[in-house]
Design an enzyme around this catalytic site. Structure first.
Site, mmCIF file in Angstrom:
data_model
loop_
_atom_site.group_PDB
_atom_site.id
_atom_site.type_symbol
_atom_site.label_atom_id
_atom_site.label_comp_id
_atom_site.label_asym_id
_atom_site.label_seq_id
_atom_site.Cartn_x
_atom_site.Cartn_y
_atom_site.Cartn_z
ATOM 1 N N THR A 18 35.681 25.857 45.485
ATOM 2 C CA THR A 18 34.443 26.397 46.063
ATOM 3 C C THR A 18 33.577 26.866 44.902
ATOM 4 O OG1 THR A 18 35.666 27.175 47.980
ATOM 5 C CG2 THR A 18 33.475 28.108 47.632
ATOM 6 N N LYS A 26 30.176 24.979 52.850
ATOM 7 C CA LYS A 26 31.226 25.958 52.527
ATOM 8 C C LYS A 26 30.662 27.375 52.371
ATOM 9 C CE LYS A 26 35.207 27.564 51.175
ATOM 10 N NZ LYS A 26 36.285 27.790 52.132
ATOM 11 N N LYS A 40 33.314 36.218 45.171
ATOM 12 C CA LYS A 40 32.630 35.091 44.512
ATOM 13 C C LYS A 40 31.842 34.278 45.543
ATOM 14 C CE LYS A 40 34.557 31.156 44.198
ATOM 15 N NZ LYS A 40 35.343 29.940 44.015
#
Ligand code: NAD
Length: 296
Positions: free
Chosen positions: A93, A168, A243
């Protein structure tokens, strides 16, 4: 059977590589961590001496690394050995510019490439039930689909290069928000005298239902495989969720999207990580909520 170089054998990459081995592919793995390399060797992977040796002369290169900086660094390192006509599948990701850079490096080598981040957590990686969100050309997506289907249950074609990462960041913003909401509700439920099981039995079949309850319930008991039953060992570490929330807030800024809950979720995960929760599973944020009194 394909020859596959798999770089990044952590919580997710380790079991994903193991599933490729189980399907009969010749997998060479590499990770900076000796522990991860040893586990992959136990699962039947050959172990490369370097990132370059791992990627060289392979039909397919899969990467599953922590963040965009790692992905760009690895792609720059292997740029000269990515075979023309090979396929790069980038499953980490990462931010959209880093995903774009990986596509560009693969294209310069004459390789096909997809960005294919995943959803489903480590149980999904172990059981090959992940959902992949994939971006790339039709040719690259066609080439990647059989491999992705070996590691997961569903492949969603999201669009051109970087569309997988776009999906995502949206998905994980929802996940963070639902996890915080679920944790708040279970913590309050206990204070109201409810057992965790009773609240789970209601929420898991009622309108408050989400993955954060049914698969990843943040209290011990109702879902035996959730990290809450394993002292909140990740799983999906809170620092990785922080993150991802940074990525979604970057995307919100770039596009002008108004995401007040996404923004607040990021602040709460930042606080949890600054209190030492970074390496705790992201569902462990319930501990921070439990320790905070509502004085309002
Ligand atoms: P992890 O930290 O367990 O694994 C990453 C691995 O990459 C580590 O073992 C690390 O040693 C290795 N690594 C770092 N730099 C390297 C390099 N230069 N060469 C070789 N290896 C290197 O993380 P994870 O939980 O497996 O997550 C991987 C990615 O998947 C992340 O981008 C994360 O956001 C994403 N993701 C994780 C989950 C989850 O539930 N854990 C779910 C969906 C997506």
């Amino acid at each position: 059977m394909a020859t596959i170089g798999f770089i990044g054998l952590g919580n997710m990459g380790g079991p994903m590589a193991a599933n490729l081995v189980k399907a009969g592919h010749a997998v060479t793995g590499y990770d900076l961590s000796q522990e991860a390399r040893a586990a992959a060797a136990d699962a039947g992977c050959a172990i490369g001496a370097t990132v370059i040796e791992t990627a060289e002369d392979k039909d397919i290169i899969v990467t599953m690394l922590p963040a965009g900086t790692h992905v760009v660094a690895v792609f720059e390192e292997i740029a000269d050995v990515i075979g023309s006509g090979s396929l790069a599948i980038e499953c980490s990701t990462v931010d959209i510019p880093s995903a774009q850079k990986a596509h560009e490096i693969a294209a310069s080598a004459g390789a096909l490439s997809v960005d294919a981040p995943v959803s489903g957590g480590i149980m999904g990686a172990i059981n090959a039930t992940l959902t992949f969100m994939a971006g790339g050309t039709a040719q690259a997506l066609d080439a990647a689909t059989p491999i992705l289907e070996t590691m997961g249950a569903k492949v969603v074609r999201c669009g051109d290069a970087t569309a997988g990462q776009a999906a995502k960041v949206c998905n994980n913003m929802i996940l963070a928000i639902t996890m915080i909401g679920t944790a708040e509700a279970f913590e309050m439920g206990q204070r109201l005298g409810l057992t965790n099981q009773a609240l789970f039995d209601v929420v898991s079949t009622a309108s408050g239902q989400s993955w954060s309850t049914t698969t990843y319930c943040p209290v011990p008991g109702p879902v035996p495989t959730s990290p809450a039953n394993n002292d909140y060992k990740p799983g999906f570490a809170a620092e990785l969720m922080l993150k991802d929330l940074g990525l979604s807030q970057d995307a919100a800024k770039q596009t002008g999207a108004y995401t007040p809950l996404g923004s607040h979720a990021r602040e709460l995960y930042k606080e949890f990580c600054s209190q030492g929760g970074g390496n705790v599973d992201f569902s462990g944020i319930i501990k921070m909520l439990a320790e905070t009194e509502n004085k309002g």
